[in-house]
Write a protein that holds these residues in place. Structure first.
Motif, PDB file in Angstrom:
ATOM      1  N   GLU A 191       0.842  -1.215   0.000  1.00 18.51           N
ATOM      2  CA  GLU A 191       0.000   0.000   0.000  1.00 18.51           C
ATOM      3  C   GLU A 191       0.870   1.255   0.000  1.00 18.51           C
ATOM      4  OE1 GLU A 191      -3.904  -1.752   2.400  1.00 18.51           O
ATOM      5  OE2 GLU A 191      -2.535  -0.373   3.415  1.00 18.51           O
ATOM      6  N   TRP A 240       3.906   1.472  -1.102  1.00 19.52           N
ATOM      7  CA  TRP A 240       4.557   1.576  -2.416  1.00 19.52           C
ATOM      8  C   TRP A 240       3.634   2.287  -3.405  1.00 19.52           C
ATOM      9  CZ3 TRP A 240       6.873  -4.051  -3.232  1.00 19.52           C
ATOM     10  CH2 TRP A 240       7.943  -4.226  -2.355  1.00 19.52           C
ATOM     11  N   ASP A 241       2.346   1.931  -3.360  1.00 15.29           N
ATOM     12  CA  ASP A 241       1.391   2.573  -4.272  1.00 15.29           C
ATOM     13  C   ASP A 241       1.328   4.082  -4.007  1.00 15.29           C
ATOM     14  OD1 ASP A 241       0.833   0.154  -5.408  1.00 15.29           O
ATOM     15  OD2 ASP A 241      -0.987  -0.209  -4.229  1.00 15.29           O
ATOM     16  N   SER A 259       4.459   5.711  -5.317  1.00 14.71           N
ATOM     17  CA  SER A 259       4.456   5.759  -6.779  1.00 14.71           C
ATOM     18  C   SER A 259       3.604   6.917  -7.289  1.00 14.71           C
ATOM     19  CB  SER A 259       3.922   4.442  -7.353  1.00 14.71           C
ATOM     20  OG  SER A 259       4.781   3.400  -6.968  1.00 14.71           O
ATOM     21  N   GLU A 260       2.501   7.181  -6.592  1.00 11.35           N
ATOM     22  CA  GLU A 260       1.662   8.325  -6.956  1.00 11.35           C
ATOM     23  C   GLU A 260       2.354   9.641  -6.628  1.00 11.35           C
ATOM     24  OE1 GLU A 260      -0.980   7.362  -9.214  1.00 11.35           O
ATOM     25  OE2 GLU A 260      -1.439   9.340  -8.373  1.00 11.35           O
TER      26      GLU A 260
END
Lengths: 245, 305
Positions: free
Chosen positions: B174, B176-177, B180-181
């Motif tokens: 989560e 990491w997501d 990334s955003e």
């Protein structure tokens, strides 16, 4: 405007939110300075009530410094808040002033109750009131500077607790804060003057008419209190570690 | 001109004599995610603390977009924010209060800070716990609260010192997501000892070992630094402990061999002929890390158990 926000952050973190989320802390801050007042008043059959109220006010101020060093250490070492604040637009002075104010905010319940007791039981002149307020301001600034200096050299909450106990005992239990210095036997009386709170207490007791300082002693007490503040200000500035080396 | 970081011969020796950094020199663009990897004690946290203006180096210069942050830290503090290693969400606050106070420290007005906090907590899926005490949250949620504070801030350079350490795989994914955003609009300087994390998230990677930068660049740049470009792994279970000899290297089940293009073709054909099951992949960051930090890949002995 943003300096106000930054100071407000410290006040919220260290006082308002703590009191809001854990109301029991209000009871603790209220009871601490009152405990000695109660004991001394009972033991003296009420004769030392006005002196004890003055002493409790001094202890409230000293408690701010004790609280500050504990809170700064806790926030710095256990939550890394100070590291996060260093890497932000908040300056060291704004952070510390905010934290100092938060300690006063935290003490408001105790100060309010003591203020009411002082109004009822301390009978003095307008000049005496100003003297008491001035002593409280100097006691507060001294304790904050001391607390800040100790916080910079504290790396663990265990150390912090130890400092709290030591300061509390040396500044507000052993010195004649809640009773006149004449109650201390002569050879030990000189030792009491090692604590800045002794000078503050003498001036408060003089203002409420319980002790009668000579003109020279009166001046010496004020000068020493101011000098102690200056010295601790210099130490705090020199010792303060905002950006570590 | 695009943003950049420049470290010039940065060294740090702590007062007790421990040398944490030795002449660290690099220049990277301040965009996307930069991951600094290295084992415990390599000097990652020391370097991050210097870059985040928390710690003075013993010598050297650091510039961000031409600003000398050693001499003039105040000029950059509006643009940076950090989650230090071992930072914790303050236990007696709620996530809402945590993010709000962080924004106040950054100079935002109270009403604006509250509105922004609410918005970001919603974005990160923390609305349901926004008014619960931090101490009642899970480890992953507590970490997300700190990340939320950074996300909500106006800083465009974010330092995160091992932000996923101790998190379970789902919480880590989560996070990491989120990162990334986040990297679309901000520069993230990340330290980690999870090599998979660095490889998956980063645009650029630096390898720090014993206080020295051993390598720095994109994954392609790092791959170019090792002599062998592929790894072959035997995954055959049917052959048990069978050993085969191939191209001068001894391969065991479960082991890997590092090869260049031509060797890969020859060995793969041989393994197919011998009816072995195997995988062939470009060298991973883990392989490169071991190669650079331990000098294990590339020689004749290039088999890693």
């Amino acid at each position: 405007m943003y300096r106000t926000s930054q100071m407000a952050a410290s006040i919220l973190v260290n006082a308002i939110y703590a009191m809001k989320n854990f109301p029991i802390t209000l009871v603790n801050t209220l009871l601490s300075p009152l405990s000695f007042l109660l004991v001394i008043t009972l033991a003296s059959h009420g004769r030392l009530l006005s002196v004890s109220v003055g002493g409790a006010l001094i202890m409230s101020m000293i408690s701010s410094g004790i609280g500050l060093q504990g809170d700064l250490s806790h926030l710095k070492n256990d939550f890394k808040l100070q590291d996060m604040v260093v890497s932000s637009p908040t300056t060291a002075s704004v952070y510390i002033v905010g934290m100092a104010i938060s300690e006063i905010v935290y003490s408001i319940p105790a100060i309010a109750v003591l203020g009411i007791l002082a109004t009822i039981y301390i009978h003095t002149t307008v000049l005496g009131v100003f003297q008491i307020i001035a002593v409280m301001v100097l006691m507060f600034s001294f304790s904050i500077l001391l607390g800040f200096t100790l916080a910079t050299i504290t790396y663990d909450i265990i150390q912090s607790w130890a400092f709290s106990g030591i300061i509390s005992t040396l500044m507000s239990t052993i010195p004649p804060v809640y009773y006149p210095i004449t109650y201390i036997p002569m050879p030990f009386r000189y030792a009491a003057y090692a604590s800045p709170t002794t000078y503050g207490a003498e001036l408060v007791q003089n203002a409420i008419g319980f002790a009668h300082l000579s003109g020279t002693a009166f001046m010496v007490d004020w000068i020493i209190l101011i000098m102690i503040n200056v010295v601790f200000f210099i130490i705090a500035v020199k010792k303060a570690r905002w950006r570590e080396v | 001109m695009s943003s950049y970081f420049k470290c010039n011969d940065v060294s740090k020796t702590y007062p007790k004599g421990q040398m944490a950094l030795r002449g660290v020199t690099f220049e990277i663009p301040a965009s996307g995610i930069f991951s600094l990897i290295g084992r415990n004690g390599a000097g990652k946290t020391t370097l991050v603390r210097i870059l985040a203006t928390e710690l003075m180096p013993s010598s050297g210069d650091v510039f961000i977009d031409g600003v000398d942050i050693i001499k003039d830290p105040d000029s950059i503090r509006k643009r940076i924010a950090i989650i230090p290693q071992e930072a914790r969400a303050i236990s007696w606050l709620t996530p809402m209060q945590t993010v709000t106070t962080f924004l106040l420290y950054r100079g935002m007005k109270y009403a604006e800070a509250k509105a922004r906090s609410r918005e970001v907590l919603k974005e990160l899926g923390l609305t349901s716990v926004a008014d619960k005490l931090n101490r009642t949250l899970s480890g992953g949620q507590k970490r997300k609260v700190l990340v939320a504070a950074l996300v909500a801030s106006d800083a465009d350079i974010l330092f995160m010192d091992e932000p996923t350490t101790g998190l379970d795989p789902i919480s880590r994914a989560e996070l990491w997501d989120i990162l990334s955003e986040l990297k679309k609009n901000k520069f993230i300087f990340l330290t980690t000892h999870y090599l998979e994390e660095a490889e998956r998230l980063s645009d650029r990677i630096g390898i720090l070992d014993q206080g020295e930068i051993k390598a720095i660049g994109t994954m392609s740049d790092l791959r170019a630094m090792v002599p062998k470009k592929y790894s072959i792994s035997l995954i055959d279970r049917d052959h048990g402990s069978v050993e085969i000899e191939n191209n001068g290297s001894l391969m065991k089940i479960g082991s890997r061999i590092f090869v260049d293009d031509n060797e890969a073709y020859v060995i793969a054909r041989d393994l197919i002929n011998k009816n072995f099951r195997f995988s062939i992949n470009p060298v991973s960051l883990e392989d490169i890390y071991y190669s650079i930090a331990r000098k294990e890949i590339g020689g004749e002995e290039g088999v890693q158990d």
